[in-house]
Design an enzyme around this catalytic site. Structure first.
Site, PDB file in Angstrom:
ATOM      1  N   GLN A   1       2.671   1.961  -3.236  1.00 23.03           N
ATOM      2  CA  GLN A   1       1.757   2.520  -4.231  1.00 23.03           C
ATOM      3  C   GLN A   1       1.384   3.961  -3.892  1.00 23.03           C
ATOM      4  OE1 GLN A   1       0.761   1.621  -7.092  1.00 23.03           O
ATOM      5  NE2 GLN A   1      -0.915   3.057  -7.452  1.00 23.03           N
ATOM      6  N   GLU A   2       1.218   4.253  -2.621  1.00 28.47           N
ATOM      7  CA  GLU A   2       0.801   5.599  -2.207  1.00 28.47           C
ATOM      8  C   GLU A   2       1.881   6.642  -2.468  1.00 28.47           C
ATOM      9  OE1 GLU A   2      -1.977   6.854  -1.063  1.00 28.47           O
ATOM     10  OE2 GLU A   2      -3.205   5.080  -0.717  1.00 28.47           O
ATOM     11  N   SER A   3       3.131   6.316  -2.138  1.00 33.28           N
ATOM     12  CA  SER A   3       4.162   7.364  -2.150  1.00 33.28           C
ATOM     13  C   SER A   3       5.530   6.928  -2.618  1.00 33.28           C
ATOM     14  CB  SER A   3       4.318   7.926  -0.729  1.00 33.28           C
ATOM     15  OG  SER A   3       4.898   6.934   0.119  1.00 33.28           O
TER      16      SER A   3
ATOM     17  N   LEU B   1       0.815  -1.205   0.000  1.00 30.36           N
ATOM     18  CA  LEU B   1       0.000   0.000   0.000  1.00 30.36           C
ATOM     19  C   LEU B   1       0.853   1.262   0.000  1.00 30.36           C
ATOM     20  CD1 LEU B   1      -2.698   1.535   0.328  1.00 30.36           C
ATOM     21  CD2 LEU B   1      -2.478   1.164   2.803  1.00 30.36           C
TER      22      LEU B   1
END
Length: 231
Positions: free
Chosen positions: A118-120, A115
């Site tokens: 993918q986020e940052s 996660l």
């Protein structure tokens, strides 16, 4: 309505293939009471009132109790290092911080690392167009409600892992779709899942879910390789 999204995720270390489809409203009822309860617990943790947490919650067994598992650590460190440009020491810090909080909040570390990549891309300087902050892309209001400073690396990570644990708890009765809904809610908000009874038909959210599934499986393959080399 989305007809089909293939999401391959682990429960513990067992793989399942889940089709995203309309779920019973029993799983998706608005749950402000649960949110308020968790925000209260977060405040108590910040105050150091751990006794209250221990006596008012009954959490499942921690997913990863031993963060010194070398194959596990190497898997995640390698991934973080491939994105970070601040040196090995910083990558080690980020890796350990995420693992420690996954253990603390009973979150599958493969899911959390997937996660946050993918986020940052594990970039603490990342700020989204809507104002989400840091490695875990916490929104300022969310961080504030939980008692965290999103500009502080350790607090950003802890807040993100804890917020992910909230979403997993919210959708724990959705069976094989629990993780799917949790990460979709992390992106689009739980209200969107509740509105559509499914992963919402937003291109960004659909790509988000599928990208995390792909990263998850890449991490799993790397983990298996590291395990094999240690035997």
């Amino acid at each position: 309505m989305i007809k089909k999204i293939l999401l391959i995720i682990l429960i513990g270390y067992g793989v399942f293939n889940g089709d995203v489809h309309a779920a019973s409203n029993t799983f998706l009822a608005e749950d402000n009471t649960l949110d308020s309860y968790y925000f209260e617990l977060a405040s108590e943790v910040k105050k150091g009132n751990l006794e209250k947490i221990e006596t008012t919650t009954s959490e499942p067994e921690v997913v990863v109790k031993n963060t010194n598992n070398s194959a596990l650590y190497k898997t995640f460190l390698s991934r973080v290092s491939s994105h970070c440009c601040m040196g090995e020491e910083w990558s080690e810090y980020i890796t350990s911080c995420i693992l420690d909080n996954c253990s603390k909040y009973n979150v599958d570390p493969f899911l959390a690392f997937s996660l946050f990549e993918q986020e940052s891309g594990f970039n603490m300087s990342a700020i989204s167009s809507v104002g989400a902050i840091g490695i875990t892309q916490l929104m300022p209001d969310t961080a504030s409600n939980m008692g965290y400073n999103p500009y502080d690396t350790a607090q950003n990570i802890e807040g993100g892992v804890q917020y992910l644990s909230y979403q997993l708890k919210r959708f724990e009765y959705a069976g094989n779709l629990q993780n799917t809904y949790a990460i979709a809610a992390y992106n689009a908000g739980a209200g969107a899942i509740q509105k559509y009874g499914d992963v919402p038909p937003y291109r960004e959210t659909i790509n988000h879910v599928n990208s995390i599934a792909a990263i998850y499986n890449q991490l799993l393959k790397s983990y298996n390789i590291y395990c094999a080399t240690e035997q």
